[in-house]
Design an enzyme around this catalytic site. Sequence first.
Site, PDB file in Angstrom:
ATOM      1  N   GLN A 100      -4.050   3.312   3.239  1.00 27.42           N
ATOM      2  CA  GLN A 100      -3.726   2.041   3.911  1.00 27.42           C
ATOM      3  C   GLN A 100      -2.745   2.274   5.075  1.00 27.42           C
ATOM      4  O   GLN A 100      -2.846   1.639   6.116  1.00 27.42           O
ATOM      5  CB  GLN A 100      -3.093   1.092   2.886  1.00 27.42           C
ATOM      6  CG  GLN A 100      -2.937  -0.338   3.358  1.00 27.42           C
ATOM      7  CD  GLN A 100      -2.272  -1.215   2.295  1.00 27.42           C
ATOM      8  OE1 GLN A 100      -1.110  -1.016   1.959  1.00 27.42           O
ATOM      9  NE2 GLN A 100      -2.998  -2.176   1.770  1.00 27.42           N
ATOM     10  N   HIS A 276      -6.110 -10.159  -1.737  1.00 28.09           N
ATOM     11  CA  HIS A 276      -5.594  -8.824  -1.393  1.00 28.09           C
ATOM     12  C   HIS A 276      -6.090  -8.382  -0.025  1.00 28.09           C
ATOM     13  O   HIS A 276      -5.337  -7.839   0.776  1.00 28.09           O
ATOM     14  CB  HIS A 276      -5.994  -7.795  -2.453  1.00 28.09           C
ATOM     15  CG  HIS A 276      -5.388  -8.071  -3.787  1.00 28.09           C
ATOM     16  ND1 HIS A 276      -4.040  -8.005  -4.009  1.00 28.09           N
ATOM     17  CD2 HIS A 276      -5.954  -8.450  -4.959  1.00 28.09           C
ATOM     18  CE1 HIS A 276      -3.792  -8.305  -5.273  1.00 28.09           C
ATOM     19  NE2 HIS A 276      -4.933  -8.588  -5.862  1.00 28.09           N
ATOM     20  N   LEU A 277      -7.376  -8.627   0.219  1.00 21.17           N
ATOM     21  CA  LEU A 277      -7.912  -8.252   1.538  1.00 21.17           C
ATOM     22  C   LEU A 277      -7.157  -9.010   2.624  1.00 21.17           C
ATOM     23  O   LEU A 277      -6.917  -8.484   3.712  1.00 21.17           O
ATOM     24  CB  LEU A 277      -9.418  -8.549   1.599  1.00 21.17           C
ATOM     25  CG  LEU A 277     -10.105  -8.157   2.900  1.00 21.17           C
ATOM     26  CD1 LEU A 277      -9.968  -6.661   3.170  1.00 21.17           C
ATOM     27  CD2 LEU A 277     -11.587  -8.542   2.872  1.00 21.17           C
ATOM     28  N   ALA A 278      -6.753 -10.239   2.307  1.00 18.99           N
ATOM     29  CA  ALA A 278      -6.032 -11.064   3.280  1.00 18.99           C
ATOM     30  C   ALA A 278      -4.831 -10.304   3.839  1.00 18.99           C
ATOM     31  O   ALA A 278      -4.680 -10.172   5.054  1.00 18.99           O
ATOM     32  CB  ALA A 278      -5.591 -12.377   2.636  1.00 18.99           C
ATOM     33  N   GLN A 280      -4.244  -7.135   3.736  1.00 17.02           N
ATOM     34  CA  GLN A 280      -4.636  -5.855   4.335  1.00 17.02           C
ATOM     35  C   GLN A 280      -5.194  -6.017   5.749  1.00 17.02           C
ATOM     36  O   GLN A 280      -5.116  -5.102   6.566  1.00 17.02           O
ATOM     37  CB  GLN A 280      -5.666  -5.159   3.438  1.00 17.02           C
ATOM     38  CG  GLN A 280      -5.076  -4.798   2.070  1.00 17.02           C
ATOM     39  CD  GLN A 280      -6.120  -4.298   1.097  1.00 17.02           C
ATOM     40  OE1 GLN A 280      -7.131  -3.724   1.480  1.00 17.02           O
ATOM     41  NE2 GLN A 280      -5.895  -4.515  -0.185  1.00 17.02           N
ATOM     42  N   HIS A 301       2.824 -10.838  -0.136  1.00 17.81           N
ATOM     43  CA  HIS A 301       2.392  -9.661   0.645  1.00 17.81           C
ATOM     44  C   HIS A 301       1.828 -10.090   1.996  1.00 17.81           C
ATOM     45  O   HIS A 301       2.100  -9.470   3.021  1.00 17.81           O
ATOM     46  CB  HIS A 301       1.283  -8.904  -0.095  1.00 17.81           C
ATOM     47  CG  HIS A 301       1.786  -7.928  -1.102  1.00 17.81           C
ATOM     48  ND1 HIS A 301       1.734  -8.149  -2.446  1.00 17.81           N
ATOM     49  CD2 HIS A 301       2.374  -6.723  -0.960  1.00 17.81           C
ATOM     50  CE1 HIS A 301       2.255  -7.120  -3.090  1.00 17.81           C
ATOM     51  NE2 HIS A 301       2.652  -6.239  -2.208  1.00 17.81           N
TER      52      HIS A 301
HETATM   53  N1  LIG Z   1      -5.776  -5.400  -7.637  1.00 26.08           N
HETATM   54  C1  LIG Z   1      -5.703  -5.169  -6.330  1.00 26.08           C
HETATM   55  N2  LIG Z   1      -6.813  -5.194  -5.571  1.00 26.08           N
HETATM   56  C2  LIG Z   1      -6.754  -4.950  -4.254  1.00 26.08           C
HETATM   57  N3  LIG Z   1      -5.613  -4.679  -3.596  1.00 26.08           N
HETATM   58  C3  LIG Z   1      -4.474  -4.649  -4.303  1.00 26.08           C
HETATM   59  C4  LIG Z   1      -4.458  -4.884  -5.700  1.00 26.08           C
HETATM   60  N4  LIG Z   1      -3.177  -4.780  -6.140  1.00 26.08           N
HETATM   61  C5  LIG Z   1      -2.418  -4.500  -5.061  1.00 26.08           C
HETATM   62  N5  LIG Z   1      -3.193  -4.417  -3.949  1.00 26.08           N
HETATM   63  C6  LIG Z   1      -2.746  -4.159  -2.564  1.00 26.08           C
HETATM   64  O1  LIG Z   1      -1.872  -3.043  -2.577  1.00 26.08           O
HETATM   65  C7  LIG Z   1      -0.790  -3.238  -1.657  1.00 26.08           C
HETATM   66  C8  LIG Z   1       0.497  -3.140  -2.462  1.00 26.08           C
HETATM   67  O2  LIG Z   1       1.621  -3.219  -1.653  1.00 26.08           O
HETATM   68  P1  LIG Z   1       3.117  -3.052  -2.286  1.00 26.08           P
HETATM   69  O3  LIG Z   1       4.098  -3.192  -1.201  1.00 26.08           O
HETATM   70  O4  LIG Z   1       3.272  -3.941  -3.469  1.00 26.08           O
HETATM   71  O5  LIG Z   1       2.960  -1.614  -2.851  1.00 26.08           O
HETATM   72  P2  LIG Z   1       3.760  -0.262  -2.915  1.00 26.08           P
HETATM   73  O6  LIG Z   1       3.750   0.492  -1.661  1.00 26.08           O
HETATM   74  O7  LIG Z   1       3.317   0.475  -4.114  1.00 26.08           O
HETATM   75  O8  LIG Z   1       5.169  -0.716  -3.080  1.00 26.08           O
HETATM   76  P3  LIG Z   1       6.020  -1.058  -4.258  1.00 26.08           P
HETATM   77  O9  LIG Z   1       6.046   0.096  -5.233  1.00 26.08           O
HETATM   78  O10 LIG Z   1       7.177  -1.205  -3.484  1.00 26.08           O
HETATM   79  O11 LIG Z   1       5.418  -2.315  -4.832  1.00 26.08           O
HETATM   80  C9  LIG Z   1      -1.073  -4.578  -0.982  1.00 26.08           C
HETATM   81  O12 LIG Z   1      -1.825  -4.380   0.185  1.00 26.08           O
HETATM   82  C10 LIG Z   1      -1.947  -5.310  -2.027  1.00 26.08           C
HETATM   83  O13 LIG Z   1      -2.810  -6.280  -1.481  1.00 26.08           O
END
Ligand SMILES: Nc1ncnc2c1ncn2[C@@H]1O[C@H](COP(=O)(O)OP(=O)(O)OP(=O)(O)O)[C@@H](O)[C@H]1O
Length: 331
Positions: A100, A276-278, A280, A301
Site C-alpha cells: 500500500q 476499506h477501499l474507500a 485506500q 481511516h
Molecule cells: N479487513 C480489511 N479489508 C480490507 N482492508 C483492510 C482491512 N482491515 C484493514 N484494512 C486496511 O488496512 C489499512 C490499515 O491501516 P492502519 O493505519 O490501521 O494500519 P497499520 O499500518 O498496521 O497501523 P497500526 O498498526 O498503526 O494500526 C487501511 O487502509 C485499512 O482500510
Amino acid sequence: MIEIDGSYGEGGGQILRTAIALSAIIKEDVTIKNIRRNRPKEGLKPQHLKSIETIAMICDADVKGLFPGSTQIYFSPSEIRGVKTNISIGTAGSIPLLMQSIMPIAAHSPEKTSLRITGGTDVAWSPSIDYIKEVTLKALSKMGYRASIRLIERGYYPKGGGAVEIEITPSRIKGVDFKAEKNEIYGVSHCSNLPEHVAKRQADSARKLLEEYGRKSHIESKTENYLSTGSGITLWSGLMGSVNIGKKGLPAENVGSQAAQMLLDELLAKAAVDIHLADQLIPYMGIAGNGSFTTRELTPHCLTNIHVTEQFLDVHFAITRDNGLNKISVE
Ligand SMILES: Nc1ncnc2c1ncn2[C@@H]1O[C@H](COP(=O)(O)OP(=O)(O)OP(=O)(O)O)[C@@H](O)[C@H]1O
C-alpha cells in the site's frame, strides 16, 4: 517542508504510509511526529520501517529517525526510479500494507518496479493479499494503474514466511466516478498445516449465508503446507470485499459466515466501494485531481487519509450525502 502530526484522527500507520508516499511523489520534505500515537505501542513497527526503507531506496531519500519504536522521522526525497529487489519484513509483518505504501510511488517511476516481498499475506487489521489483488487493484486499474501481483506462498501470524511478487508499470492515474456495480461473488478460503476441512467449512458456511440472501457465490478452497500455520477467507464482488482470518478458538464456520456477513453489509448498502477501499483510494484520487465514490460508512481511516492527502496536494475532498450514502468527491 511539510509537517504531519501522526496522532491526527486514526493516529495509526496509515498516516505515515500516505505522507511518505505523497512526499516522494511531489518531492517535498516531510517531518512526521507522534508516529502511531493512538496505538497501544506507539512508534515504528517492522512493517512501517521496511516500507520507509523501501520508499527511501526508490527515491534515493535522506531519512532521519528510522529505527524500531521511533516516533519522529524526517524524510527528504530525490528522483523516483524503478527498482528490482527482495524485501523481507520479517515474521508476519503485513505484505499488503507494505505494498500500500509503495504502489502510488512506483507508478510515478520512469521504469518498472519489481519486488519480491516476504512476510505475512493474511494477517489481522490489514487487507489480505487476495483483497489487494481482487478489489484494490481492480479499482486502481479503472484509474489507469498497471500492476500484476503473484502470490507465491501465504504467511500467517506469527511465523509469516509468505512471499509475493509485484510488478508495477509506470502509469498515469486518472480520476474515475465509481458507480455501484452488480457482480457475482467470488472468494478463496485457505488454510495451511491444518486439515482440509477447515478451508472447506469456512467456504461452505460463507456460501450458505450468501445463499440465504439469494446470492450465488464461487468460493475456492485451498489447503497447503506452508512454513506458517493459519487460515483465512477473502470474498469479493466488483469493488466490494471482505476478509476474515482464522484464530484459535474461532470455529471455521464463524470465520466463513462473518466474512459473508461483512460482504453482505457492503452489498446491501449498494454503495460504489466498500469502507476499506474507500480509504485506500483517497491518495490516488488526490493525485488524479478528480473522481468520486459513494461508501456505506466514513471510517476514521478514510477521514484521516483525506486530511493527510490535502496537506500535500492542491485538492479538496467534498463529503456529501447521496441517497443515504456518503459521497466523496475531489473538488
Ligand atoms: N479487513 C480489511 N479489508 C480490507 N482492508 C483492510 C482491512 N482491515 C484493514 N484494512 C486496511 O488496512 C489499512 C490499515 O491501516 P492502519 O493505519 O490501521 O494500519 P497499520 O499500518 O498496521 O497501523 P497500526 O498498526 O498503526 O494500526 C487501511 O487502509 C485499512 O482500510
